[in-house]
Design a protein around this motif. Structure first.
Motif, PDB file in Angstrom:
ATOM      1  N   PHE A  17       7.244  -4.411  -7.091  1.00 53.22           N
ATOM      2  CA  PHE A  17       7.753  -3.148  -7.402  1.00 53.22           C
ATOM      3  C   PHE A  17       6.804  -1.949  -7.280  1.00 53.22           C
ATOM      4  CE2 PHE A  17       8.359  -0.185 -11.284  1.00 53.22           C
ATOM      5  CZ  PHE A  17       9.604   0.072 -10.959  1.00 53.22           C
ATOM      6  N   ARG A  18       5.443  -2.184  -7.523  1.00 53.88           N
ATOM      7  CA  ARG A  18       4.522  -1.342  -7.430  1.00 53.88           C
ATOM      8  C   ARG A  18       4.337  -0.981  -5.856  1.00 53.88           C
ATOM      9  NH1 ARG A  18      -0.920  -3.729  -9.757  1.00 53.88           N
ATOM     10  NH2 ARG A  18       0.388  -5.506  -9.895  1.00 53.88           N
ATOM     11  N   LEU A  19       4.533  -1.787  -5.010  1.00 55.07           N
ATOM     12  CA  LEU A  19       4.458  -1.454  -3.415  1.00 55.07           C
ATOM     13  C   LEU A  19       5.490  -0.445  -3.119  1.00 55.07           C
ATOM     14  CD1 LEU A  19       3.352  -4.625  -1.700  1.00 55.07           C
ATOM     15  CD2 LEU A  19       2.121  -2.764  -1.873  1.00 55.07           C
ATOM     16  N   LEU A  20       6.655  -0.764  -3.725  1.00 53.11           N
ATOM     17  CA  LEU A  20       7.978   0.013  -3.428  1.00 53.11           C
ATOM     18  C   LEU A  20       7.696   1.646  -4.161  1.00 53.11           C
ATOM     19  CD1 LEU A  20      10.448  -1.333  -2.213  1.00 53.11           C
ATOM     20  CD2 LEU A  20      11.609  -0.558  -4.427  1.00 53.11           C
ATOM     21  N   LEU A  21       7.214   1.495  -5.464  1.00 49.27           N
ATOM     22  CA  LEU A  21       6.910   2.995  -6.110  1.00 49.27           C
ATOM     23  C   LEU A  21       5.962   3.603  -4.988  1.00 49.27           C
ATOM     24  CD1 LEU A  21       6.599   2.354  -9.674  1.00 49.27           C
ATOM     25  CD2 LEU A  21       8.339   3.616  -8.694  1.00 49.27           C
ATOM     26  N   TYR A  22       4.952   2.985  -4.743  1.00 45.10           N
ATOM     27  CA  TYR A  22       3.791   3.410  -3.726  1.00 45.10           C
ATOM     28  C   TYR A  22       4.305   4.101  -2.463  1.00 45.10           C
ATOM     29  CZ  TYR A  22      -0.174   3.620  -0.549  1.00 45.10           C
ATOM     30  OH  TYR A  22      -1.263   3.930   0.300  1.00 45.10           O
ATOM     31  N   GLU A  23       5.147   3.324  -1.930  1.00 47.01           N
ATOM     32  CA  GLU A  23       6.073   3.999  -0.746  1.00 47.01           C
ATOM     33  C   GLU A  23       6.582   5.216  -1.152  1.00 47.01           C
ATOM     34  OE1 GLU A  23       9.552   2.992   2.255  1.00 47.01           O
ATOM     35  OE2 GLU A  23       9.014   1.609   0.841  1.00 47.01           O
ATOM     36  N   TYR A  24       7.424   5.308  -2.041  1.00 51.19           N
ATOM     37  CA  TYR A  24       8.415   6.356  -2.419  1.00 51.19           C
ATOM     38  C   TYR A  24       7.443   7.412  -2.862  1.00 51.19           C
ATOM     39  CZ  TYR A  24      12.619   3.693  -1.952  1.00 51.19           C
ATOM     40  OH  TYR A  24      13.853   2.916  -1.096  1.00 51.19           O
ATOM     41  N   GLU A  25       6.398   7.289  -3.648  1.00 51.31           N
ATOM     42  CA  GLU A  25       5.553   8.219  -3.844  1.00 51.31           C
ATOM     43  C   GLU A  25       4.864   9.034  -2.862  1.00 51.31           C
ATOM     44  OE1 GLU A  25       1.564   7.948  -6.423  1.00 51.31           O
ATOM     45  OE2 GLU A  25       3.294   6.940  -7.839  1.00 51.31           O
ATOM     46  N   ILE A  26       4.326   8.331  -1.800  1.00 52.45           N
ATOM     47  CA  ILE A  26       3.882   8.857  -0.691  1.00 52.45           C
ATOM     48  C   ILE A  26       4.763   9.532   0.153  1.00 52.45           C
ATOM     49  CG2 ILE A  26       2.580   8.068   1.388  1.00 52.45           C
ATOM     50  CD1 ILE A  26       0.863   6.301   0.237  1.00 52.45           C
ATOM     51  N   ARG A  27       6.091   9.164   0.330  1.00 54.15           N
ATOM     52  CA  ARG A  27       6.917   9.838   1.180  1.00 54.15           C
ATOM     53  C   ARG A  27       7.230  11.013   0.488  1.00 54.15           C
ATOM     54  NH1 ARG A  27      11.628   6.082   3.698  1.00 54.15           N
ATOM     55  NH2 ARG A  27      10.121   4.890   5.040  1.00 54.15           N
ATOM     56  N   TYR A  28       7.418  11.099  -0.886  1.00 52.35           N
ATOM     57  CA  TYR A  28       7.626  12.379  -1.593  1.00 52.35           C
ATOM     58  C   TYR A  28       6.664  13.372  -1.601  1.00 52.35           C
ATOM     59  CZ  TYR A  28       8.685  15.342  -5.473  1.00 52.35           C
ATOM     60  OH  TYR A  28       9.164  16.371  -6.429  1.00 52.35           O
ATOM     61  N   ILE A  29       5.521  12.874  -1.759  1.00 51.54           N
ATOM     62  CA  ILE A  29       4.216  14.000  -1.284  1.00 51.54           C
ATOM     63  C   ILE A  29       4.157  14.230  -0.081  1.00 51.54           C
ATOM     64  CG2 ILE A  29       1.841  13.961  -1.018  1.00 51.54           C
ATOM     65  CD1 ILE A  29       1.503  11.947  -3.582  1.00 51.54           C
ATOM     66  N   ALA A  30       4.272  13.567   0.967  1.00 53.33           N
ATOM     67  CA  ALA A  30       4.403  13.985   2.470  1.00 53.33           C
ATOM     68  C   ALA A  30       5.666  14.899   2.470  1.00 53.33           C
ATOM     69  CB  ALA A  30       4.838  12.672   3.273  1.00 53.33           C
TER      70      ALA A  30
END
Length: 161
Positions: A17-30
């Motif tokens: 779950f943390r990895l999934l959140l990390y992925e979406y967070e980075i995509r959102y920032i990008a």
């Protein structure tokens, strides 16, 4: 998962779950910053959505268009050089004191020599610039400050002779 201990299973789900959140967070920032360097941080093992694939293709096509040679427009004239009416000179005396004065661009180097003689009470001295390094001779005293390249401002070093 029957052979995995029961206390590890919640930890695995939490990690996923943390990895999934990390992925979406980075995509959102990008996506928000639209900074190309942040896009490279996104891990490559995650699948890209069709929307991001299309945007990547559009970016590549735009980059190719930017690299194409642009026609040079001969009709656009170069900007005319600036005309300066005044020349601000900082005169560094041998004592370490600095004199600052504004001269007209048409004033000659002889006028600067007269100013130094009157203000600093020096009789024999030489003038030079540090960059570009140039030692002025008495034959240069008849040229105006603009033609000597001292406008709009310069530093002149006054040396004892």
């Amino acid at each position: 998962m029957s052979d995995v201990p029961s206390n590890i299973v919640p930890g695995l789900f939490s990690l996923m779950f943390r990895l999934l959140l990390y992925e979406y967070e980075i995509r959102y920032i990008a996506h928000i910053s639209s900074h190309k360097l942040l896009i490279t941080i996104i891990p490559y093992h995650f699948d890209m959505t069709p929307l991001s694939r299309e945007s990547k293709l559009k970016e590549k096509e735009a980059a190719k268009k930017d690299l194409a040679p642009q026609p040079v427009c001969a009709a656009s004239p170069a900007a005319p050089p600036k005309q300066y009416n005044e020349c601000r000179l900082q005169l560094r005396l041998p004592t370490g004191q600095a004199l600052v004065n504004t001269f007209k661009a048409e004033d000659t180097l002889g006028d600067v020599v007269a100013f130094v003689r009157d203000t600093a009470k020096l009789e024999t001295f030489g003038l030079m610039t540090s960059f570009p390094r140039k030692q002025y001779q008495p034959s240069d005293y008849g040229f105006d400050l603009k033609s000597l390249g001292l406008c709009p401002s310069s530093v002149i070093i006054v040396s004892k002779q």
